[in-house]
Design an enzyme around this catalytic site. Structure first.
Site, PDB file in Angstrom:
ATOM      1  CG  ASP A  51      24.084  33.443 -17.674  1.00  0.00           C
ATOM      2  OD1 ASP A  51      23.857  34.596 -18.076  1.00  0.00           O
ATOM      3  OD2 ASP A  51      24.028  32.410 -18.371  1.00  0.00           O
ATOM      4  CG  ASP A  55      19.990  31.177 -14.429  1.00  0.00           C
ATOM      5  OD1 ASP A  55      19.270  31.776 -15.247  1.00  0.00           O
ATOM      6  OD2 ASP A  55      21.004  30.543 -14.749  1.00  0.00           O
ATOM      7  CD  GLU A 136      25.930  18.336 -24.924  1.00  0.00           C
ATOM      8  OE1 GLU A 136      25.662  19.539 -25.141  1.00  0.00           O
ATOM      9  OE2 GLU A 136      25.413  17.394 -25.543  1.00  0.00           O
ATOM     10  CE  LYS A 138      23.395  27.172 -19.913  1.00  0.00           C
ATOM     11  NZ  LYS A 138      23.735  28.518 -20.319  1.00  0.00           N
ATOM     12  CE  LYS A 312      22.301  19.195 -24.353  1.00  0.00           C
ATOM     13  NZ  LYS A 312      22.960  19.521 -25.618  1.00  0.00           N
ATOM     14  CE  LYS A 336      23.092  28.586 -16.197  1.00  0.00           C
ATOM     15  NZ  LYS A 336      22.279  29.776 -16.180  1.00  0.00           N
ATOM     16  CB  CYS A 433      38.541  68.697  -9.492  1.00  0.00           C
ATOM     17  SG  CYS A 433      36.945  68.531  -8.672  1.00  0.00           S
ATOM     18  CB  CYS A 454      35.158  67.324 -11.780  1.00  0.00           C
ATOM     19  SG  CYS A 454      35.946  65.818 -11.188  1.00  0.00           S
TER      20      CYS A 454
HETATM   21  S1  IVH Z   1      21.081  22.329 -25.255  1.00  0.00           S
HETATM   22  C1  IVH Z   1      16.371  22.535 -25.335  1.00  0.00           C
HETATM   23  N1  IVH Z   1      23.661  22.317 -24.815  1.00  0.00           N
HETATM   24  O1  IVH Z   1      22.309  27.467 -23.058  1.00  0.00           O
HETATM   25  C2  IVH Z   1      17.746  22.849 -24.846  1.00  0.00           C
HETATM   26  N2  IVH Z   1      22.524  24.375 -24.691  1.00  0.00           N
HETATM   27  O2  IVH Z   1      19.653  27.918 -21.386  1.00  0.00           O
HETATM   28  C3  IVH Z   1      18.665  23.170 -25.938  1.00  0.00           C
HETATM   29  N3  IVH Z   1      23.975  26.306 -24.254  1.00  0.00           N
HETATM   30  O3  IVH Z   1      20.550  29.269 -25.211  1.00  0.00           O
HETATM   31  C4  IVH Z   1      19.971  23.648 -25.482  1.00  0.00           C
HETATM   32  N4  IVH Z   1      25.871  25.195 -24.122  1.00  0.00           N
HETATM   33  O4  IVH Z   1      22.427  28.075 -26.424  1.00  0.00           O
HETATM   34  C5  IVH Z   1      22.547  23.064 -24.882  1.00  0.00           C
HETATM   35  N5  IVH Z   1      25.959  22.163 -24.491  1.00  0.00           N
HETATM   36  C6  IVH Z   1      24.857  22.900 -24.557  1.00  0.00           C
HETATM   37  C7  IVH Z   1      24.887  24.295 -24.366  1.00  0.00           C
HETATM   38  C8  IVH Z   1      23.683  24.999 -24.445  1.00  0.00           C
HETATM   39  C9  IVH Z   1      25.303  26.389 -24.060  1.00  0.00           C
HETATM   40  C10 IVH Z   1      23.049  27.448 -24.237  1.00  0.00           C
HETATM   41  C11 IVH Z   1      22.009  27.375 -25.312  1.00  0.00           C
HETATM   42  C12 IVH Z   1      20.774  27.994 -24.732  1.00  0.00           C
HETATM   43  C13 IVH Z   1      21.069  28.056 -23.280  1.00  0.00           C
HETATM   44  C14 IVH Z   1      20.005  27.290 -22.543  1.00  0.00           C
END
Ligand code: IVH
Length: 698
Positions: A51, A55, A136, A138, A312, A336, A433, A454
């Protein structure tokens, strides 16, 4: 394609330093590359890069596009949200698009994010100085949206392209952690979004069971989750230990009277939805940075894989004020984590022979844990790479394991003894081989030319042939293939179709039931559509997408065998090099005799459409179909691909605009609706007849 630099801080400068021509070329190549990686990730569940690298490349493309705005391609991944829906599942439109997240790669980028947020929230009268944030984990899984009405689970869809995903309610219902009914003070409607994933223990147990029963293990939890959720048959998901965490809402679909995101999550947890207990609410960006670092320290001790942290803005009113860019919210970003690296000692260099005979160097390492996984081998890519690294046996090396990707050696840690160690010698003979290796000047590769006998090439070729995206022969795993090749029961692919029960029973650990299941799976594979068989054959330069194009344009195997190089070249997307390879392949008498033998043994090379493609590709043009119920022989994906192969469109719901409903057994409300609207109804035979007749004028 490698990122221009791994250090984002220098990216803008690196791009500014490119010559115009170079930059434009890179923009174009990067667009192609990212489209391909996007497809591998979203549609084929077979990501090749992690990922973070994706990115970084994406960021690079954005910068190149802002430098050369007139070079932006219409199909650029920056212009769309995600992968398209492809399987035979019913489309699932999202009332509110499912977006993705912007990225921060380091602490400074987090501070920049915070500065933007504060600036946008501040007014001339008052500056916003500290923002409450939620941090949170990810999760690396599959995003889904769940719809609850009056507390009952009534819908579930994947993200798809962000606007329309796929209906996966049948599979979501099998996930124990997802309640079918919420309890407490339920709202009339709730659209909650979250991540479906595997815990590592469940994933490993499932993979062990797969290997024990002779199936291929899944490469990683994410691919396994995506592959499982997008199945048509819910019994597959029911057998696999999927789990779920809720993490967000469709804008406007949150719970009334709760003013912040953290409160929303706590409230849905009380309704019975699983929410990650590692989520933290903190004040200000420095606390965010600390929380992210803390989570990073623990990330390999968690029961599931995370690839970053999501930050967030907590107050919903502020979220609303900040709003959205085209594909990402301004009130959230994803940090990331860099892929984990460790040092260890290089014990030896081995050489592996692949399906096409290409010889790849492999580093044998003193076993070491990298990000929770013990690694004893890493790829060295090719000879050039070994020279660039100047790697020698006995060196201390840095290895990196990025998500699902094979671990790689990133550099040698210099020491005094390095110069005294001999440079590795490149092998002259095939390690399997003994055939003298040849240098392939086109591809800077060294290969074993003994493509016919082979054993390494044969083993890899058979495993490719049987793989899920090719002939999909379940139960033909690595160990079994090795035995079949060692015992000379299979000396070419077509031998699979001549295997007997007696032969299989003579192998280690194969009982009557396993043998019967395998024979059944081999038998079923004879019906695979032409495109799959072409993928399975392993024609040089022909992957899944080209195999589909070939099938669609030539229709049947005989047309392919007799086509000229020019005819291959006339297919959109096939260039000179590929056309030459394909013609060379089909012109090879050994290939021809293998195809003949496959046919004699019952492989159908099932034509994708019956008439010549140039005609057929227009036969159903402009016609809209809906498929419902279970068809007797085609699965839904096949029926859909046949219709689309003839220019028709398949949609999810019946309306006045629907030209035909294709109905199988257990057709329900859609059939009733079609009858009500007077939409013609076809069964499978009717559909095939329609395709064969070149379409009529309904
Ligand atoms: S919030 C508008 N929270 O990451 C944003 N996404 O690139 C809504 N993901 O496909 C996403 N953990 O499924 C949010 N704690 C988390 C997350 C999360 C994984 C995934 C999500 C999305 C991608 C965003």
């Amino acid at each position: 394609m490698q990122p221009l630099t791994m250090d984002v801080g220098n990216l803008a400068l690196a791009i500014a330093n490119l010559e115009d021509d170079e930059g434009k070329q890179r923009l174009d190549a990067l667009t192609d590359d990212l489209i391909r990686h996007g497809r591998l990730y979203h549609e084929e569940d077979a990501a090749e890069i992690d990922d973070r690298t994706y990115d970084l490349l994406y960021r690079e493309l954005e910068l190149l596009e802002s430098r050369f705005p007139d070079q932006i391609r219409g199909d650029s991944p920056t212009r769309r949200v995600g992968g398209a829906a492809v399987s035979g599942l019913v489309p699932f439109p999202h009332a509110v698009p499912m977006l993705s997240l912007g990225n921060a790669f380091n602490d400074d980028e987090l501070r920049e994010f915070d500065a933007r947020v504060r600036k946008l929230l501040s007014t001339p009268e008052s500056d916003v100085e500290t923002v409450p944030y939620v941090v949170e984990p990810k999760l690396d899984g599959l995003a889904v949206e769940l719809i609850y009405e009056n507390g009952a689970l009534v819908g579930a869809g994947t993200r798809g392209d962000g606007e329309t995903g796929e209906d996966v309610l049948h599979n979501v219902r099998t996930i124990r952690d997802i309640p079918r009914t919420l309890h407490g003070d339920v709202p009339p409607r709730l659209a909650v979004r979250g991540e479906i994933f595997f815990r590592l223990a469940g994933f490993e147990a499932m993979n062990e069971a797969r290997v024990a029963s002779g199936s291929e293990p899944f490469a990683n939890p994410r691919n396994a989750a995506a592959g499982t959720i997008r199945q048509l048959d819910p019994s597959i998901a029911a057998d696999r230990p999927l789990t779920f965490f809720a993490h967000s809402f469709a804008a406007g679909d949150d719970l009334p009277g709760i003013p912040n995101h953290s409160g929303q999550l706590e409230a849905i947890a009380r309704l019975g939805l699983p929410v990650n207990d590692l989520n933290q609410t903190v004040e200000g960006i420095e606390a965010v940075i600390e929380a992210i670092a803390g989570l990073g320290d623990r990330r390999f001790d968690l029961a599931y894989e995370i690839d970053g942290a999501v930050v967030k803005v907590d107050p919903l009113a502020w979220q609303a004020q900040l709003g959205f860019l085209t594909r990402t919210p301004r009130w959230a970003t994803a940090f990331k984590y860099p892929p984990p690296q460790v040092t260890t000692k290089l014990l030896a260099i081995g050489y592996q022979v692949g399906r096409t005979g290409a010889v790849t160097p492999v580093a044998h390492l003193d076993p070491v844990a990298v990000g929770g996984v013990v690694v004893s081998r890493a790829t060295l890519h090719n000879q050039d790479q070994m020279v660039i690294l100047d790697i020698r046996v006995g060196d201390t090396v840095v290895i990196e394991r990025a998500g699902d990707v094979i671990p790689k050696v990133v550099r040698v840690v210099g020491d005094e003894a390095h110069e005294t160690r001999p440079k590795p010698a490149w092998p002259e003979a095939c390690p399997e081989c003994g055939t003298v290796l040849v240098v392939d000047p086109d591809q800077a590769a060294i290969r074993c030319p003994n493509s016919l006998s082979c054993p390494a090439q044969l083993r890899a070729g058979i495993r490719h042939f049987a793989s899920r995206r090719a002939m999909d022969i379940d139960g033909l795993g690595e160990k079994l293939v090795n035995q079949l090749v060692i015992k000379s029961m299979v000396t070419r692919t077509s031998d699979l179709y001549a295997l007997t029960r007696g032969q299989l029973l003579s192998l280690d650990r194969i009982g009557g039931k396993t043998a019967d299941n395998l024979l059944e799976a081999i038998d079923v594979s004879k019906e695979r559509p032409l495109s799959r068989v072409l993928t399975a054959l392993g024609i040089p330069e022909v992957g899944e997408a080209t195999a589909r194009d070939l099938a669609m344009n030539f229709g049947n195997i005989d047309s392919l065998l007799s086509a000229s190089e020019a005819e291959f070249l006339s297919v959109k997307g096939i260039g000179e090099v590929v056309a030459k390879h394909i013609r060379g392949y089909f012109g090879d008498p050994k290939v021809q005799s293998e195809i003949d033998r496959l046919r004699e043994l019952g492989v159908k090379f099932t034509p994708v459409e019956v008439s010549a493609a140039s005609m057929a590709s227009r036969a159903l043009a402009g016609k809209t179909f809906v498929i419902t119920g279970t068809l007797p022989s085609l699965d839904r994906a096949e029926a859909k691909s046949r219709i689309e192969g003839c220019g028709g469109k398949v949609t999810g719901s019946v309306s006045k605009k629907t030209n035909y409903l294709v109905a199988g057994e257990k057709a329900g409300s859609k059939l009733a609706k079609a009858q009500e609207l007077g939409v013609p109804v076809l069964d499978e035979a009717g559909l095939i007849a329609l395709i064969e007749s070149g379409g009529d004028d309904a």
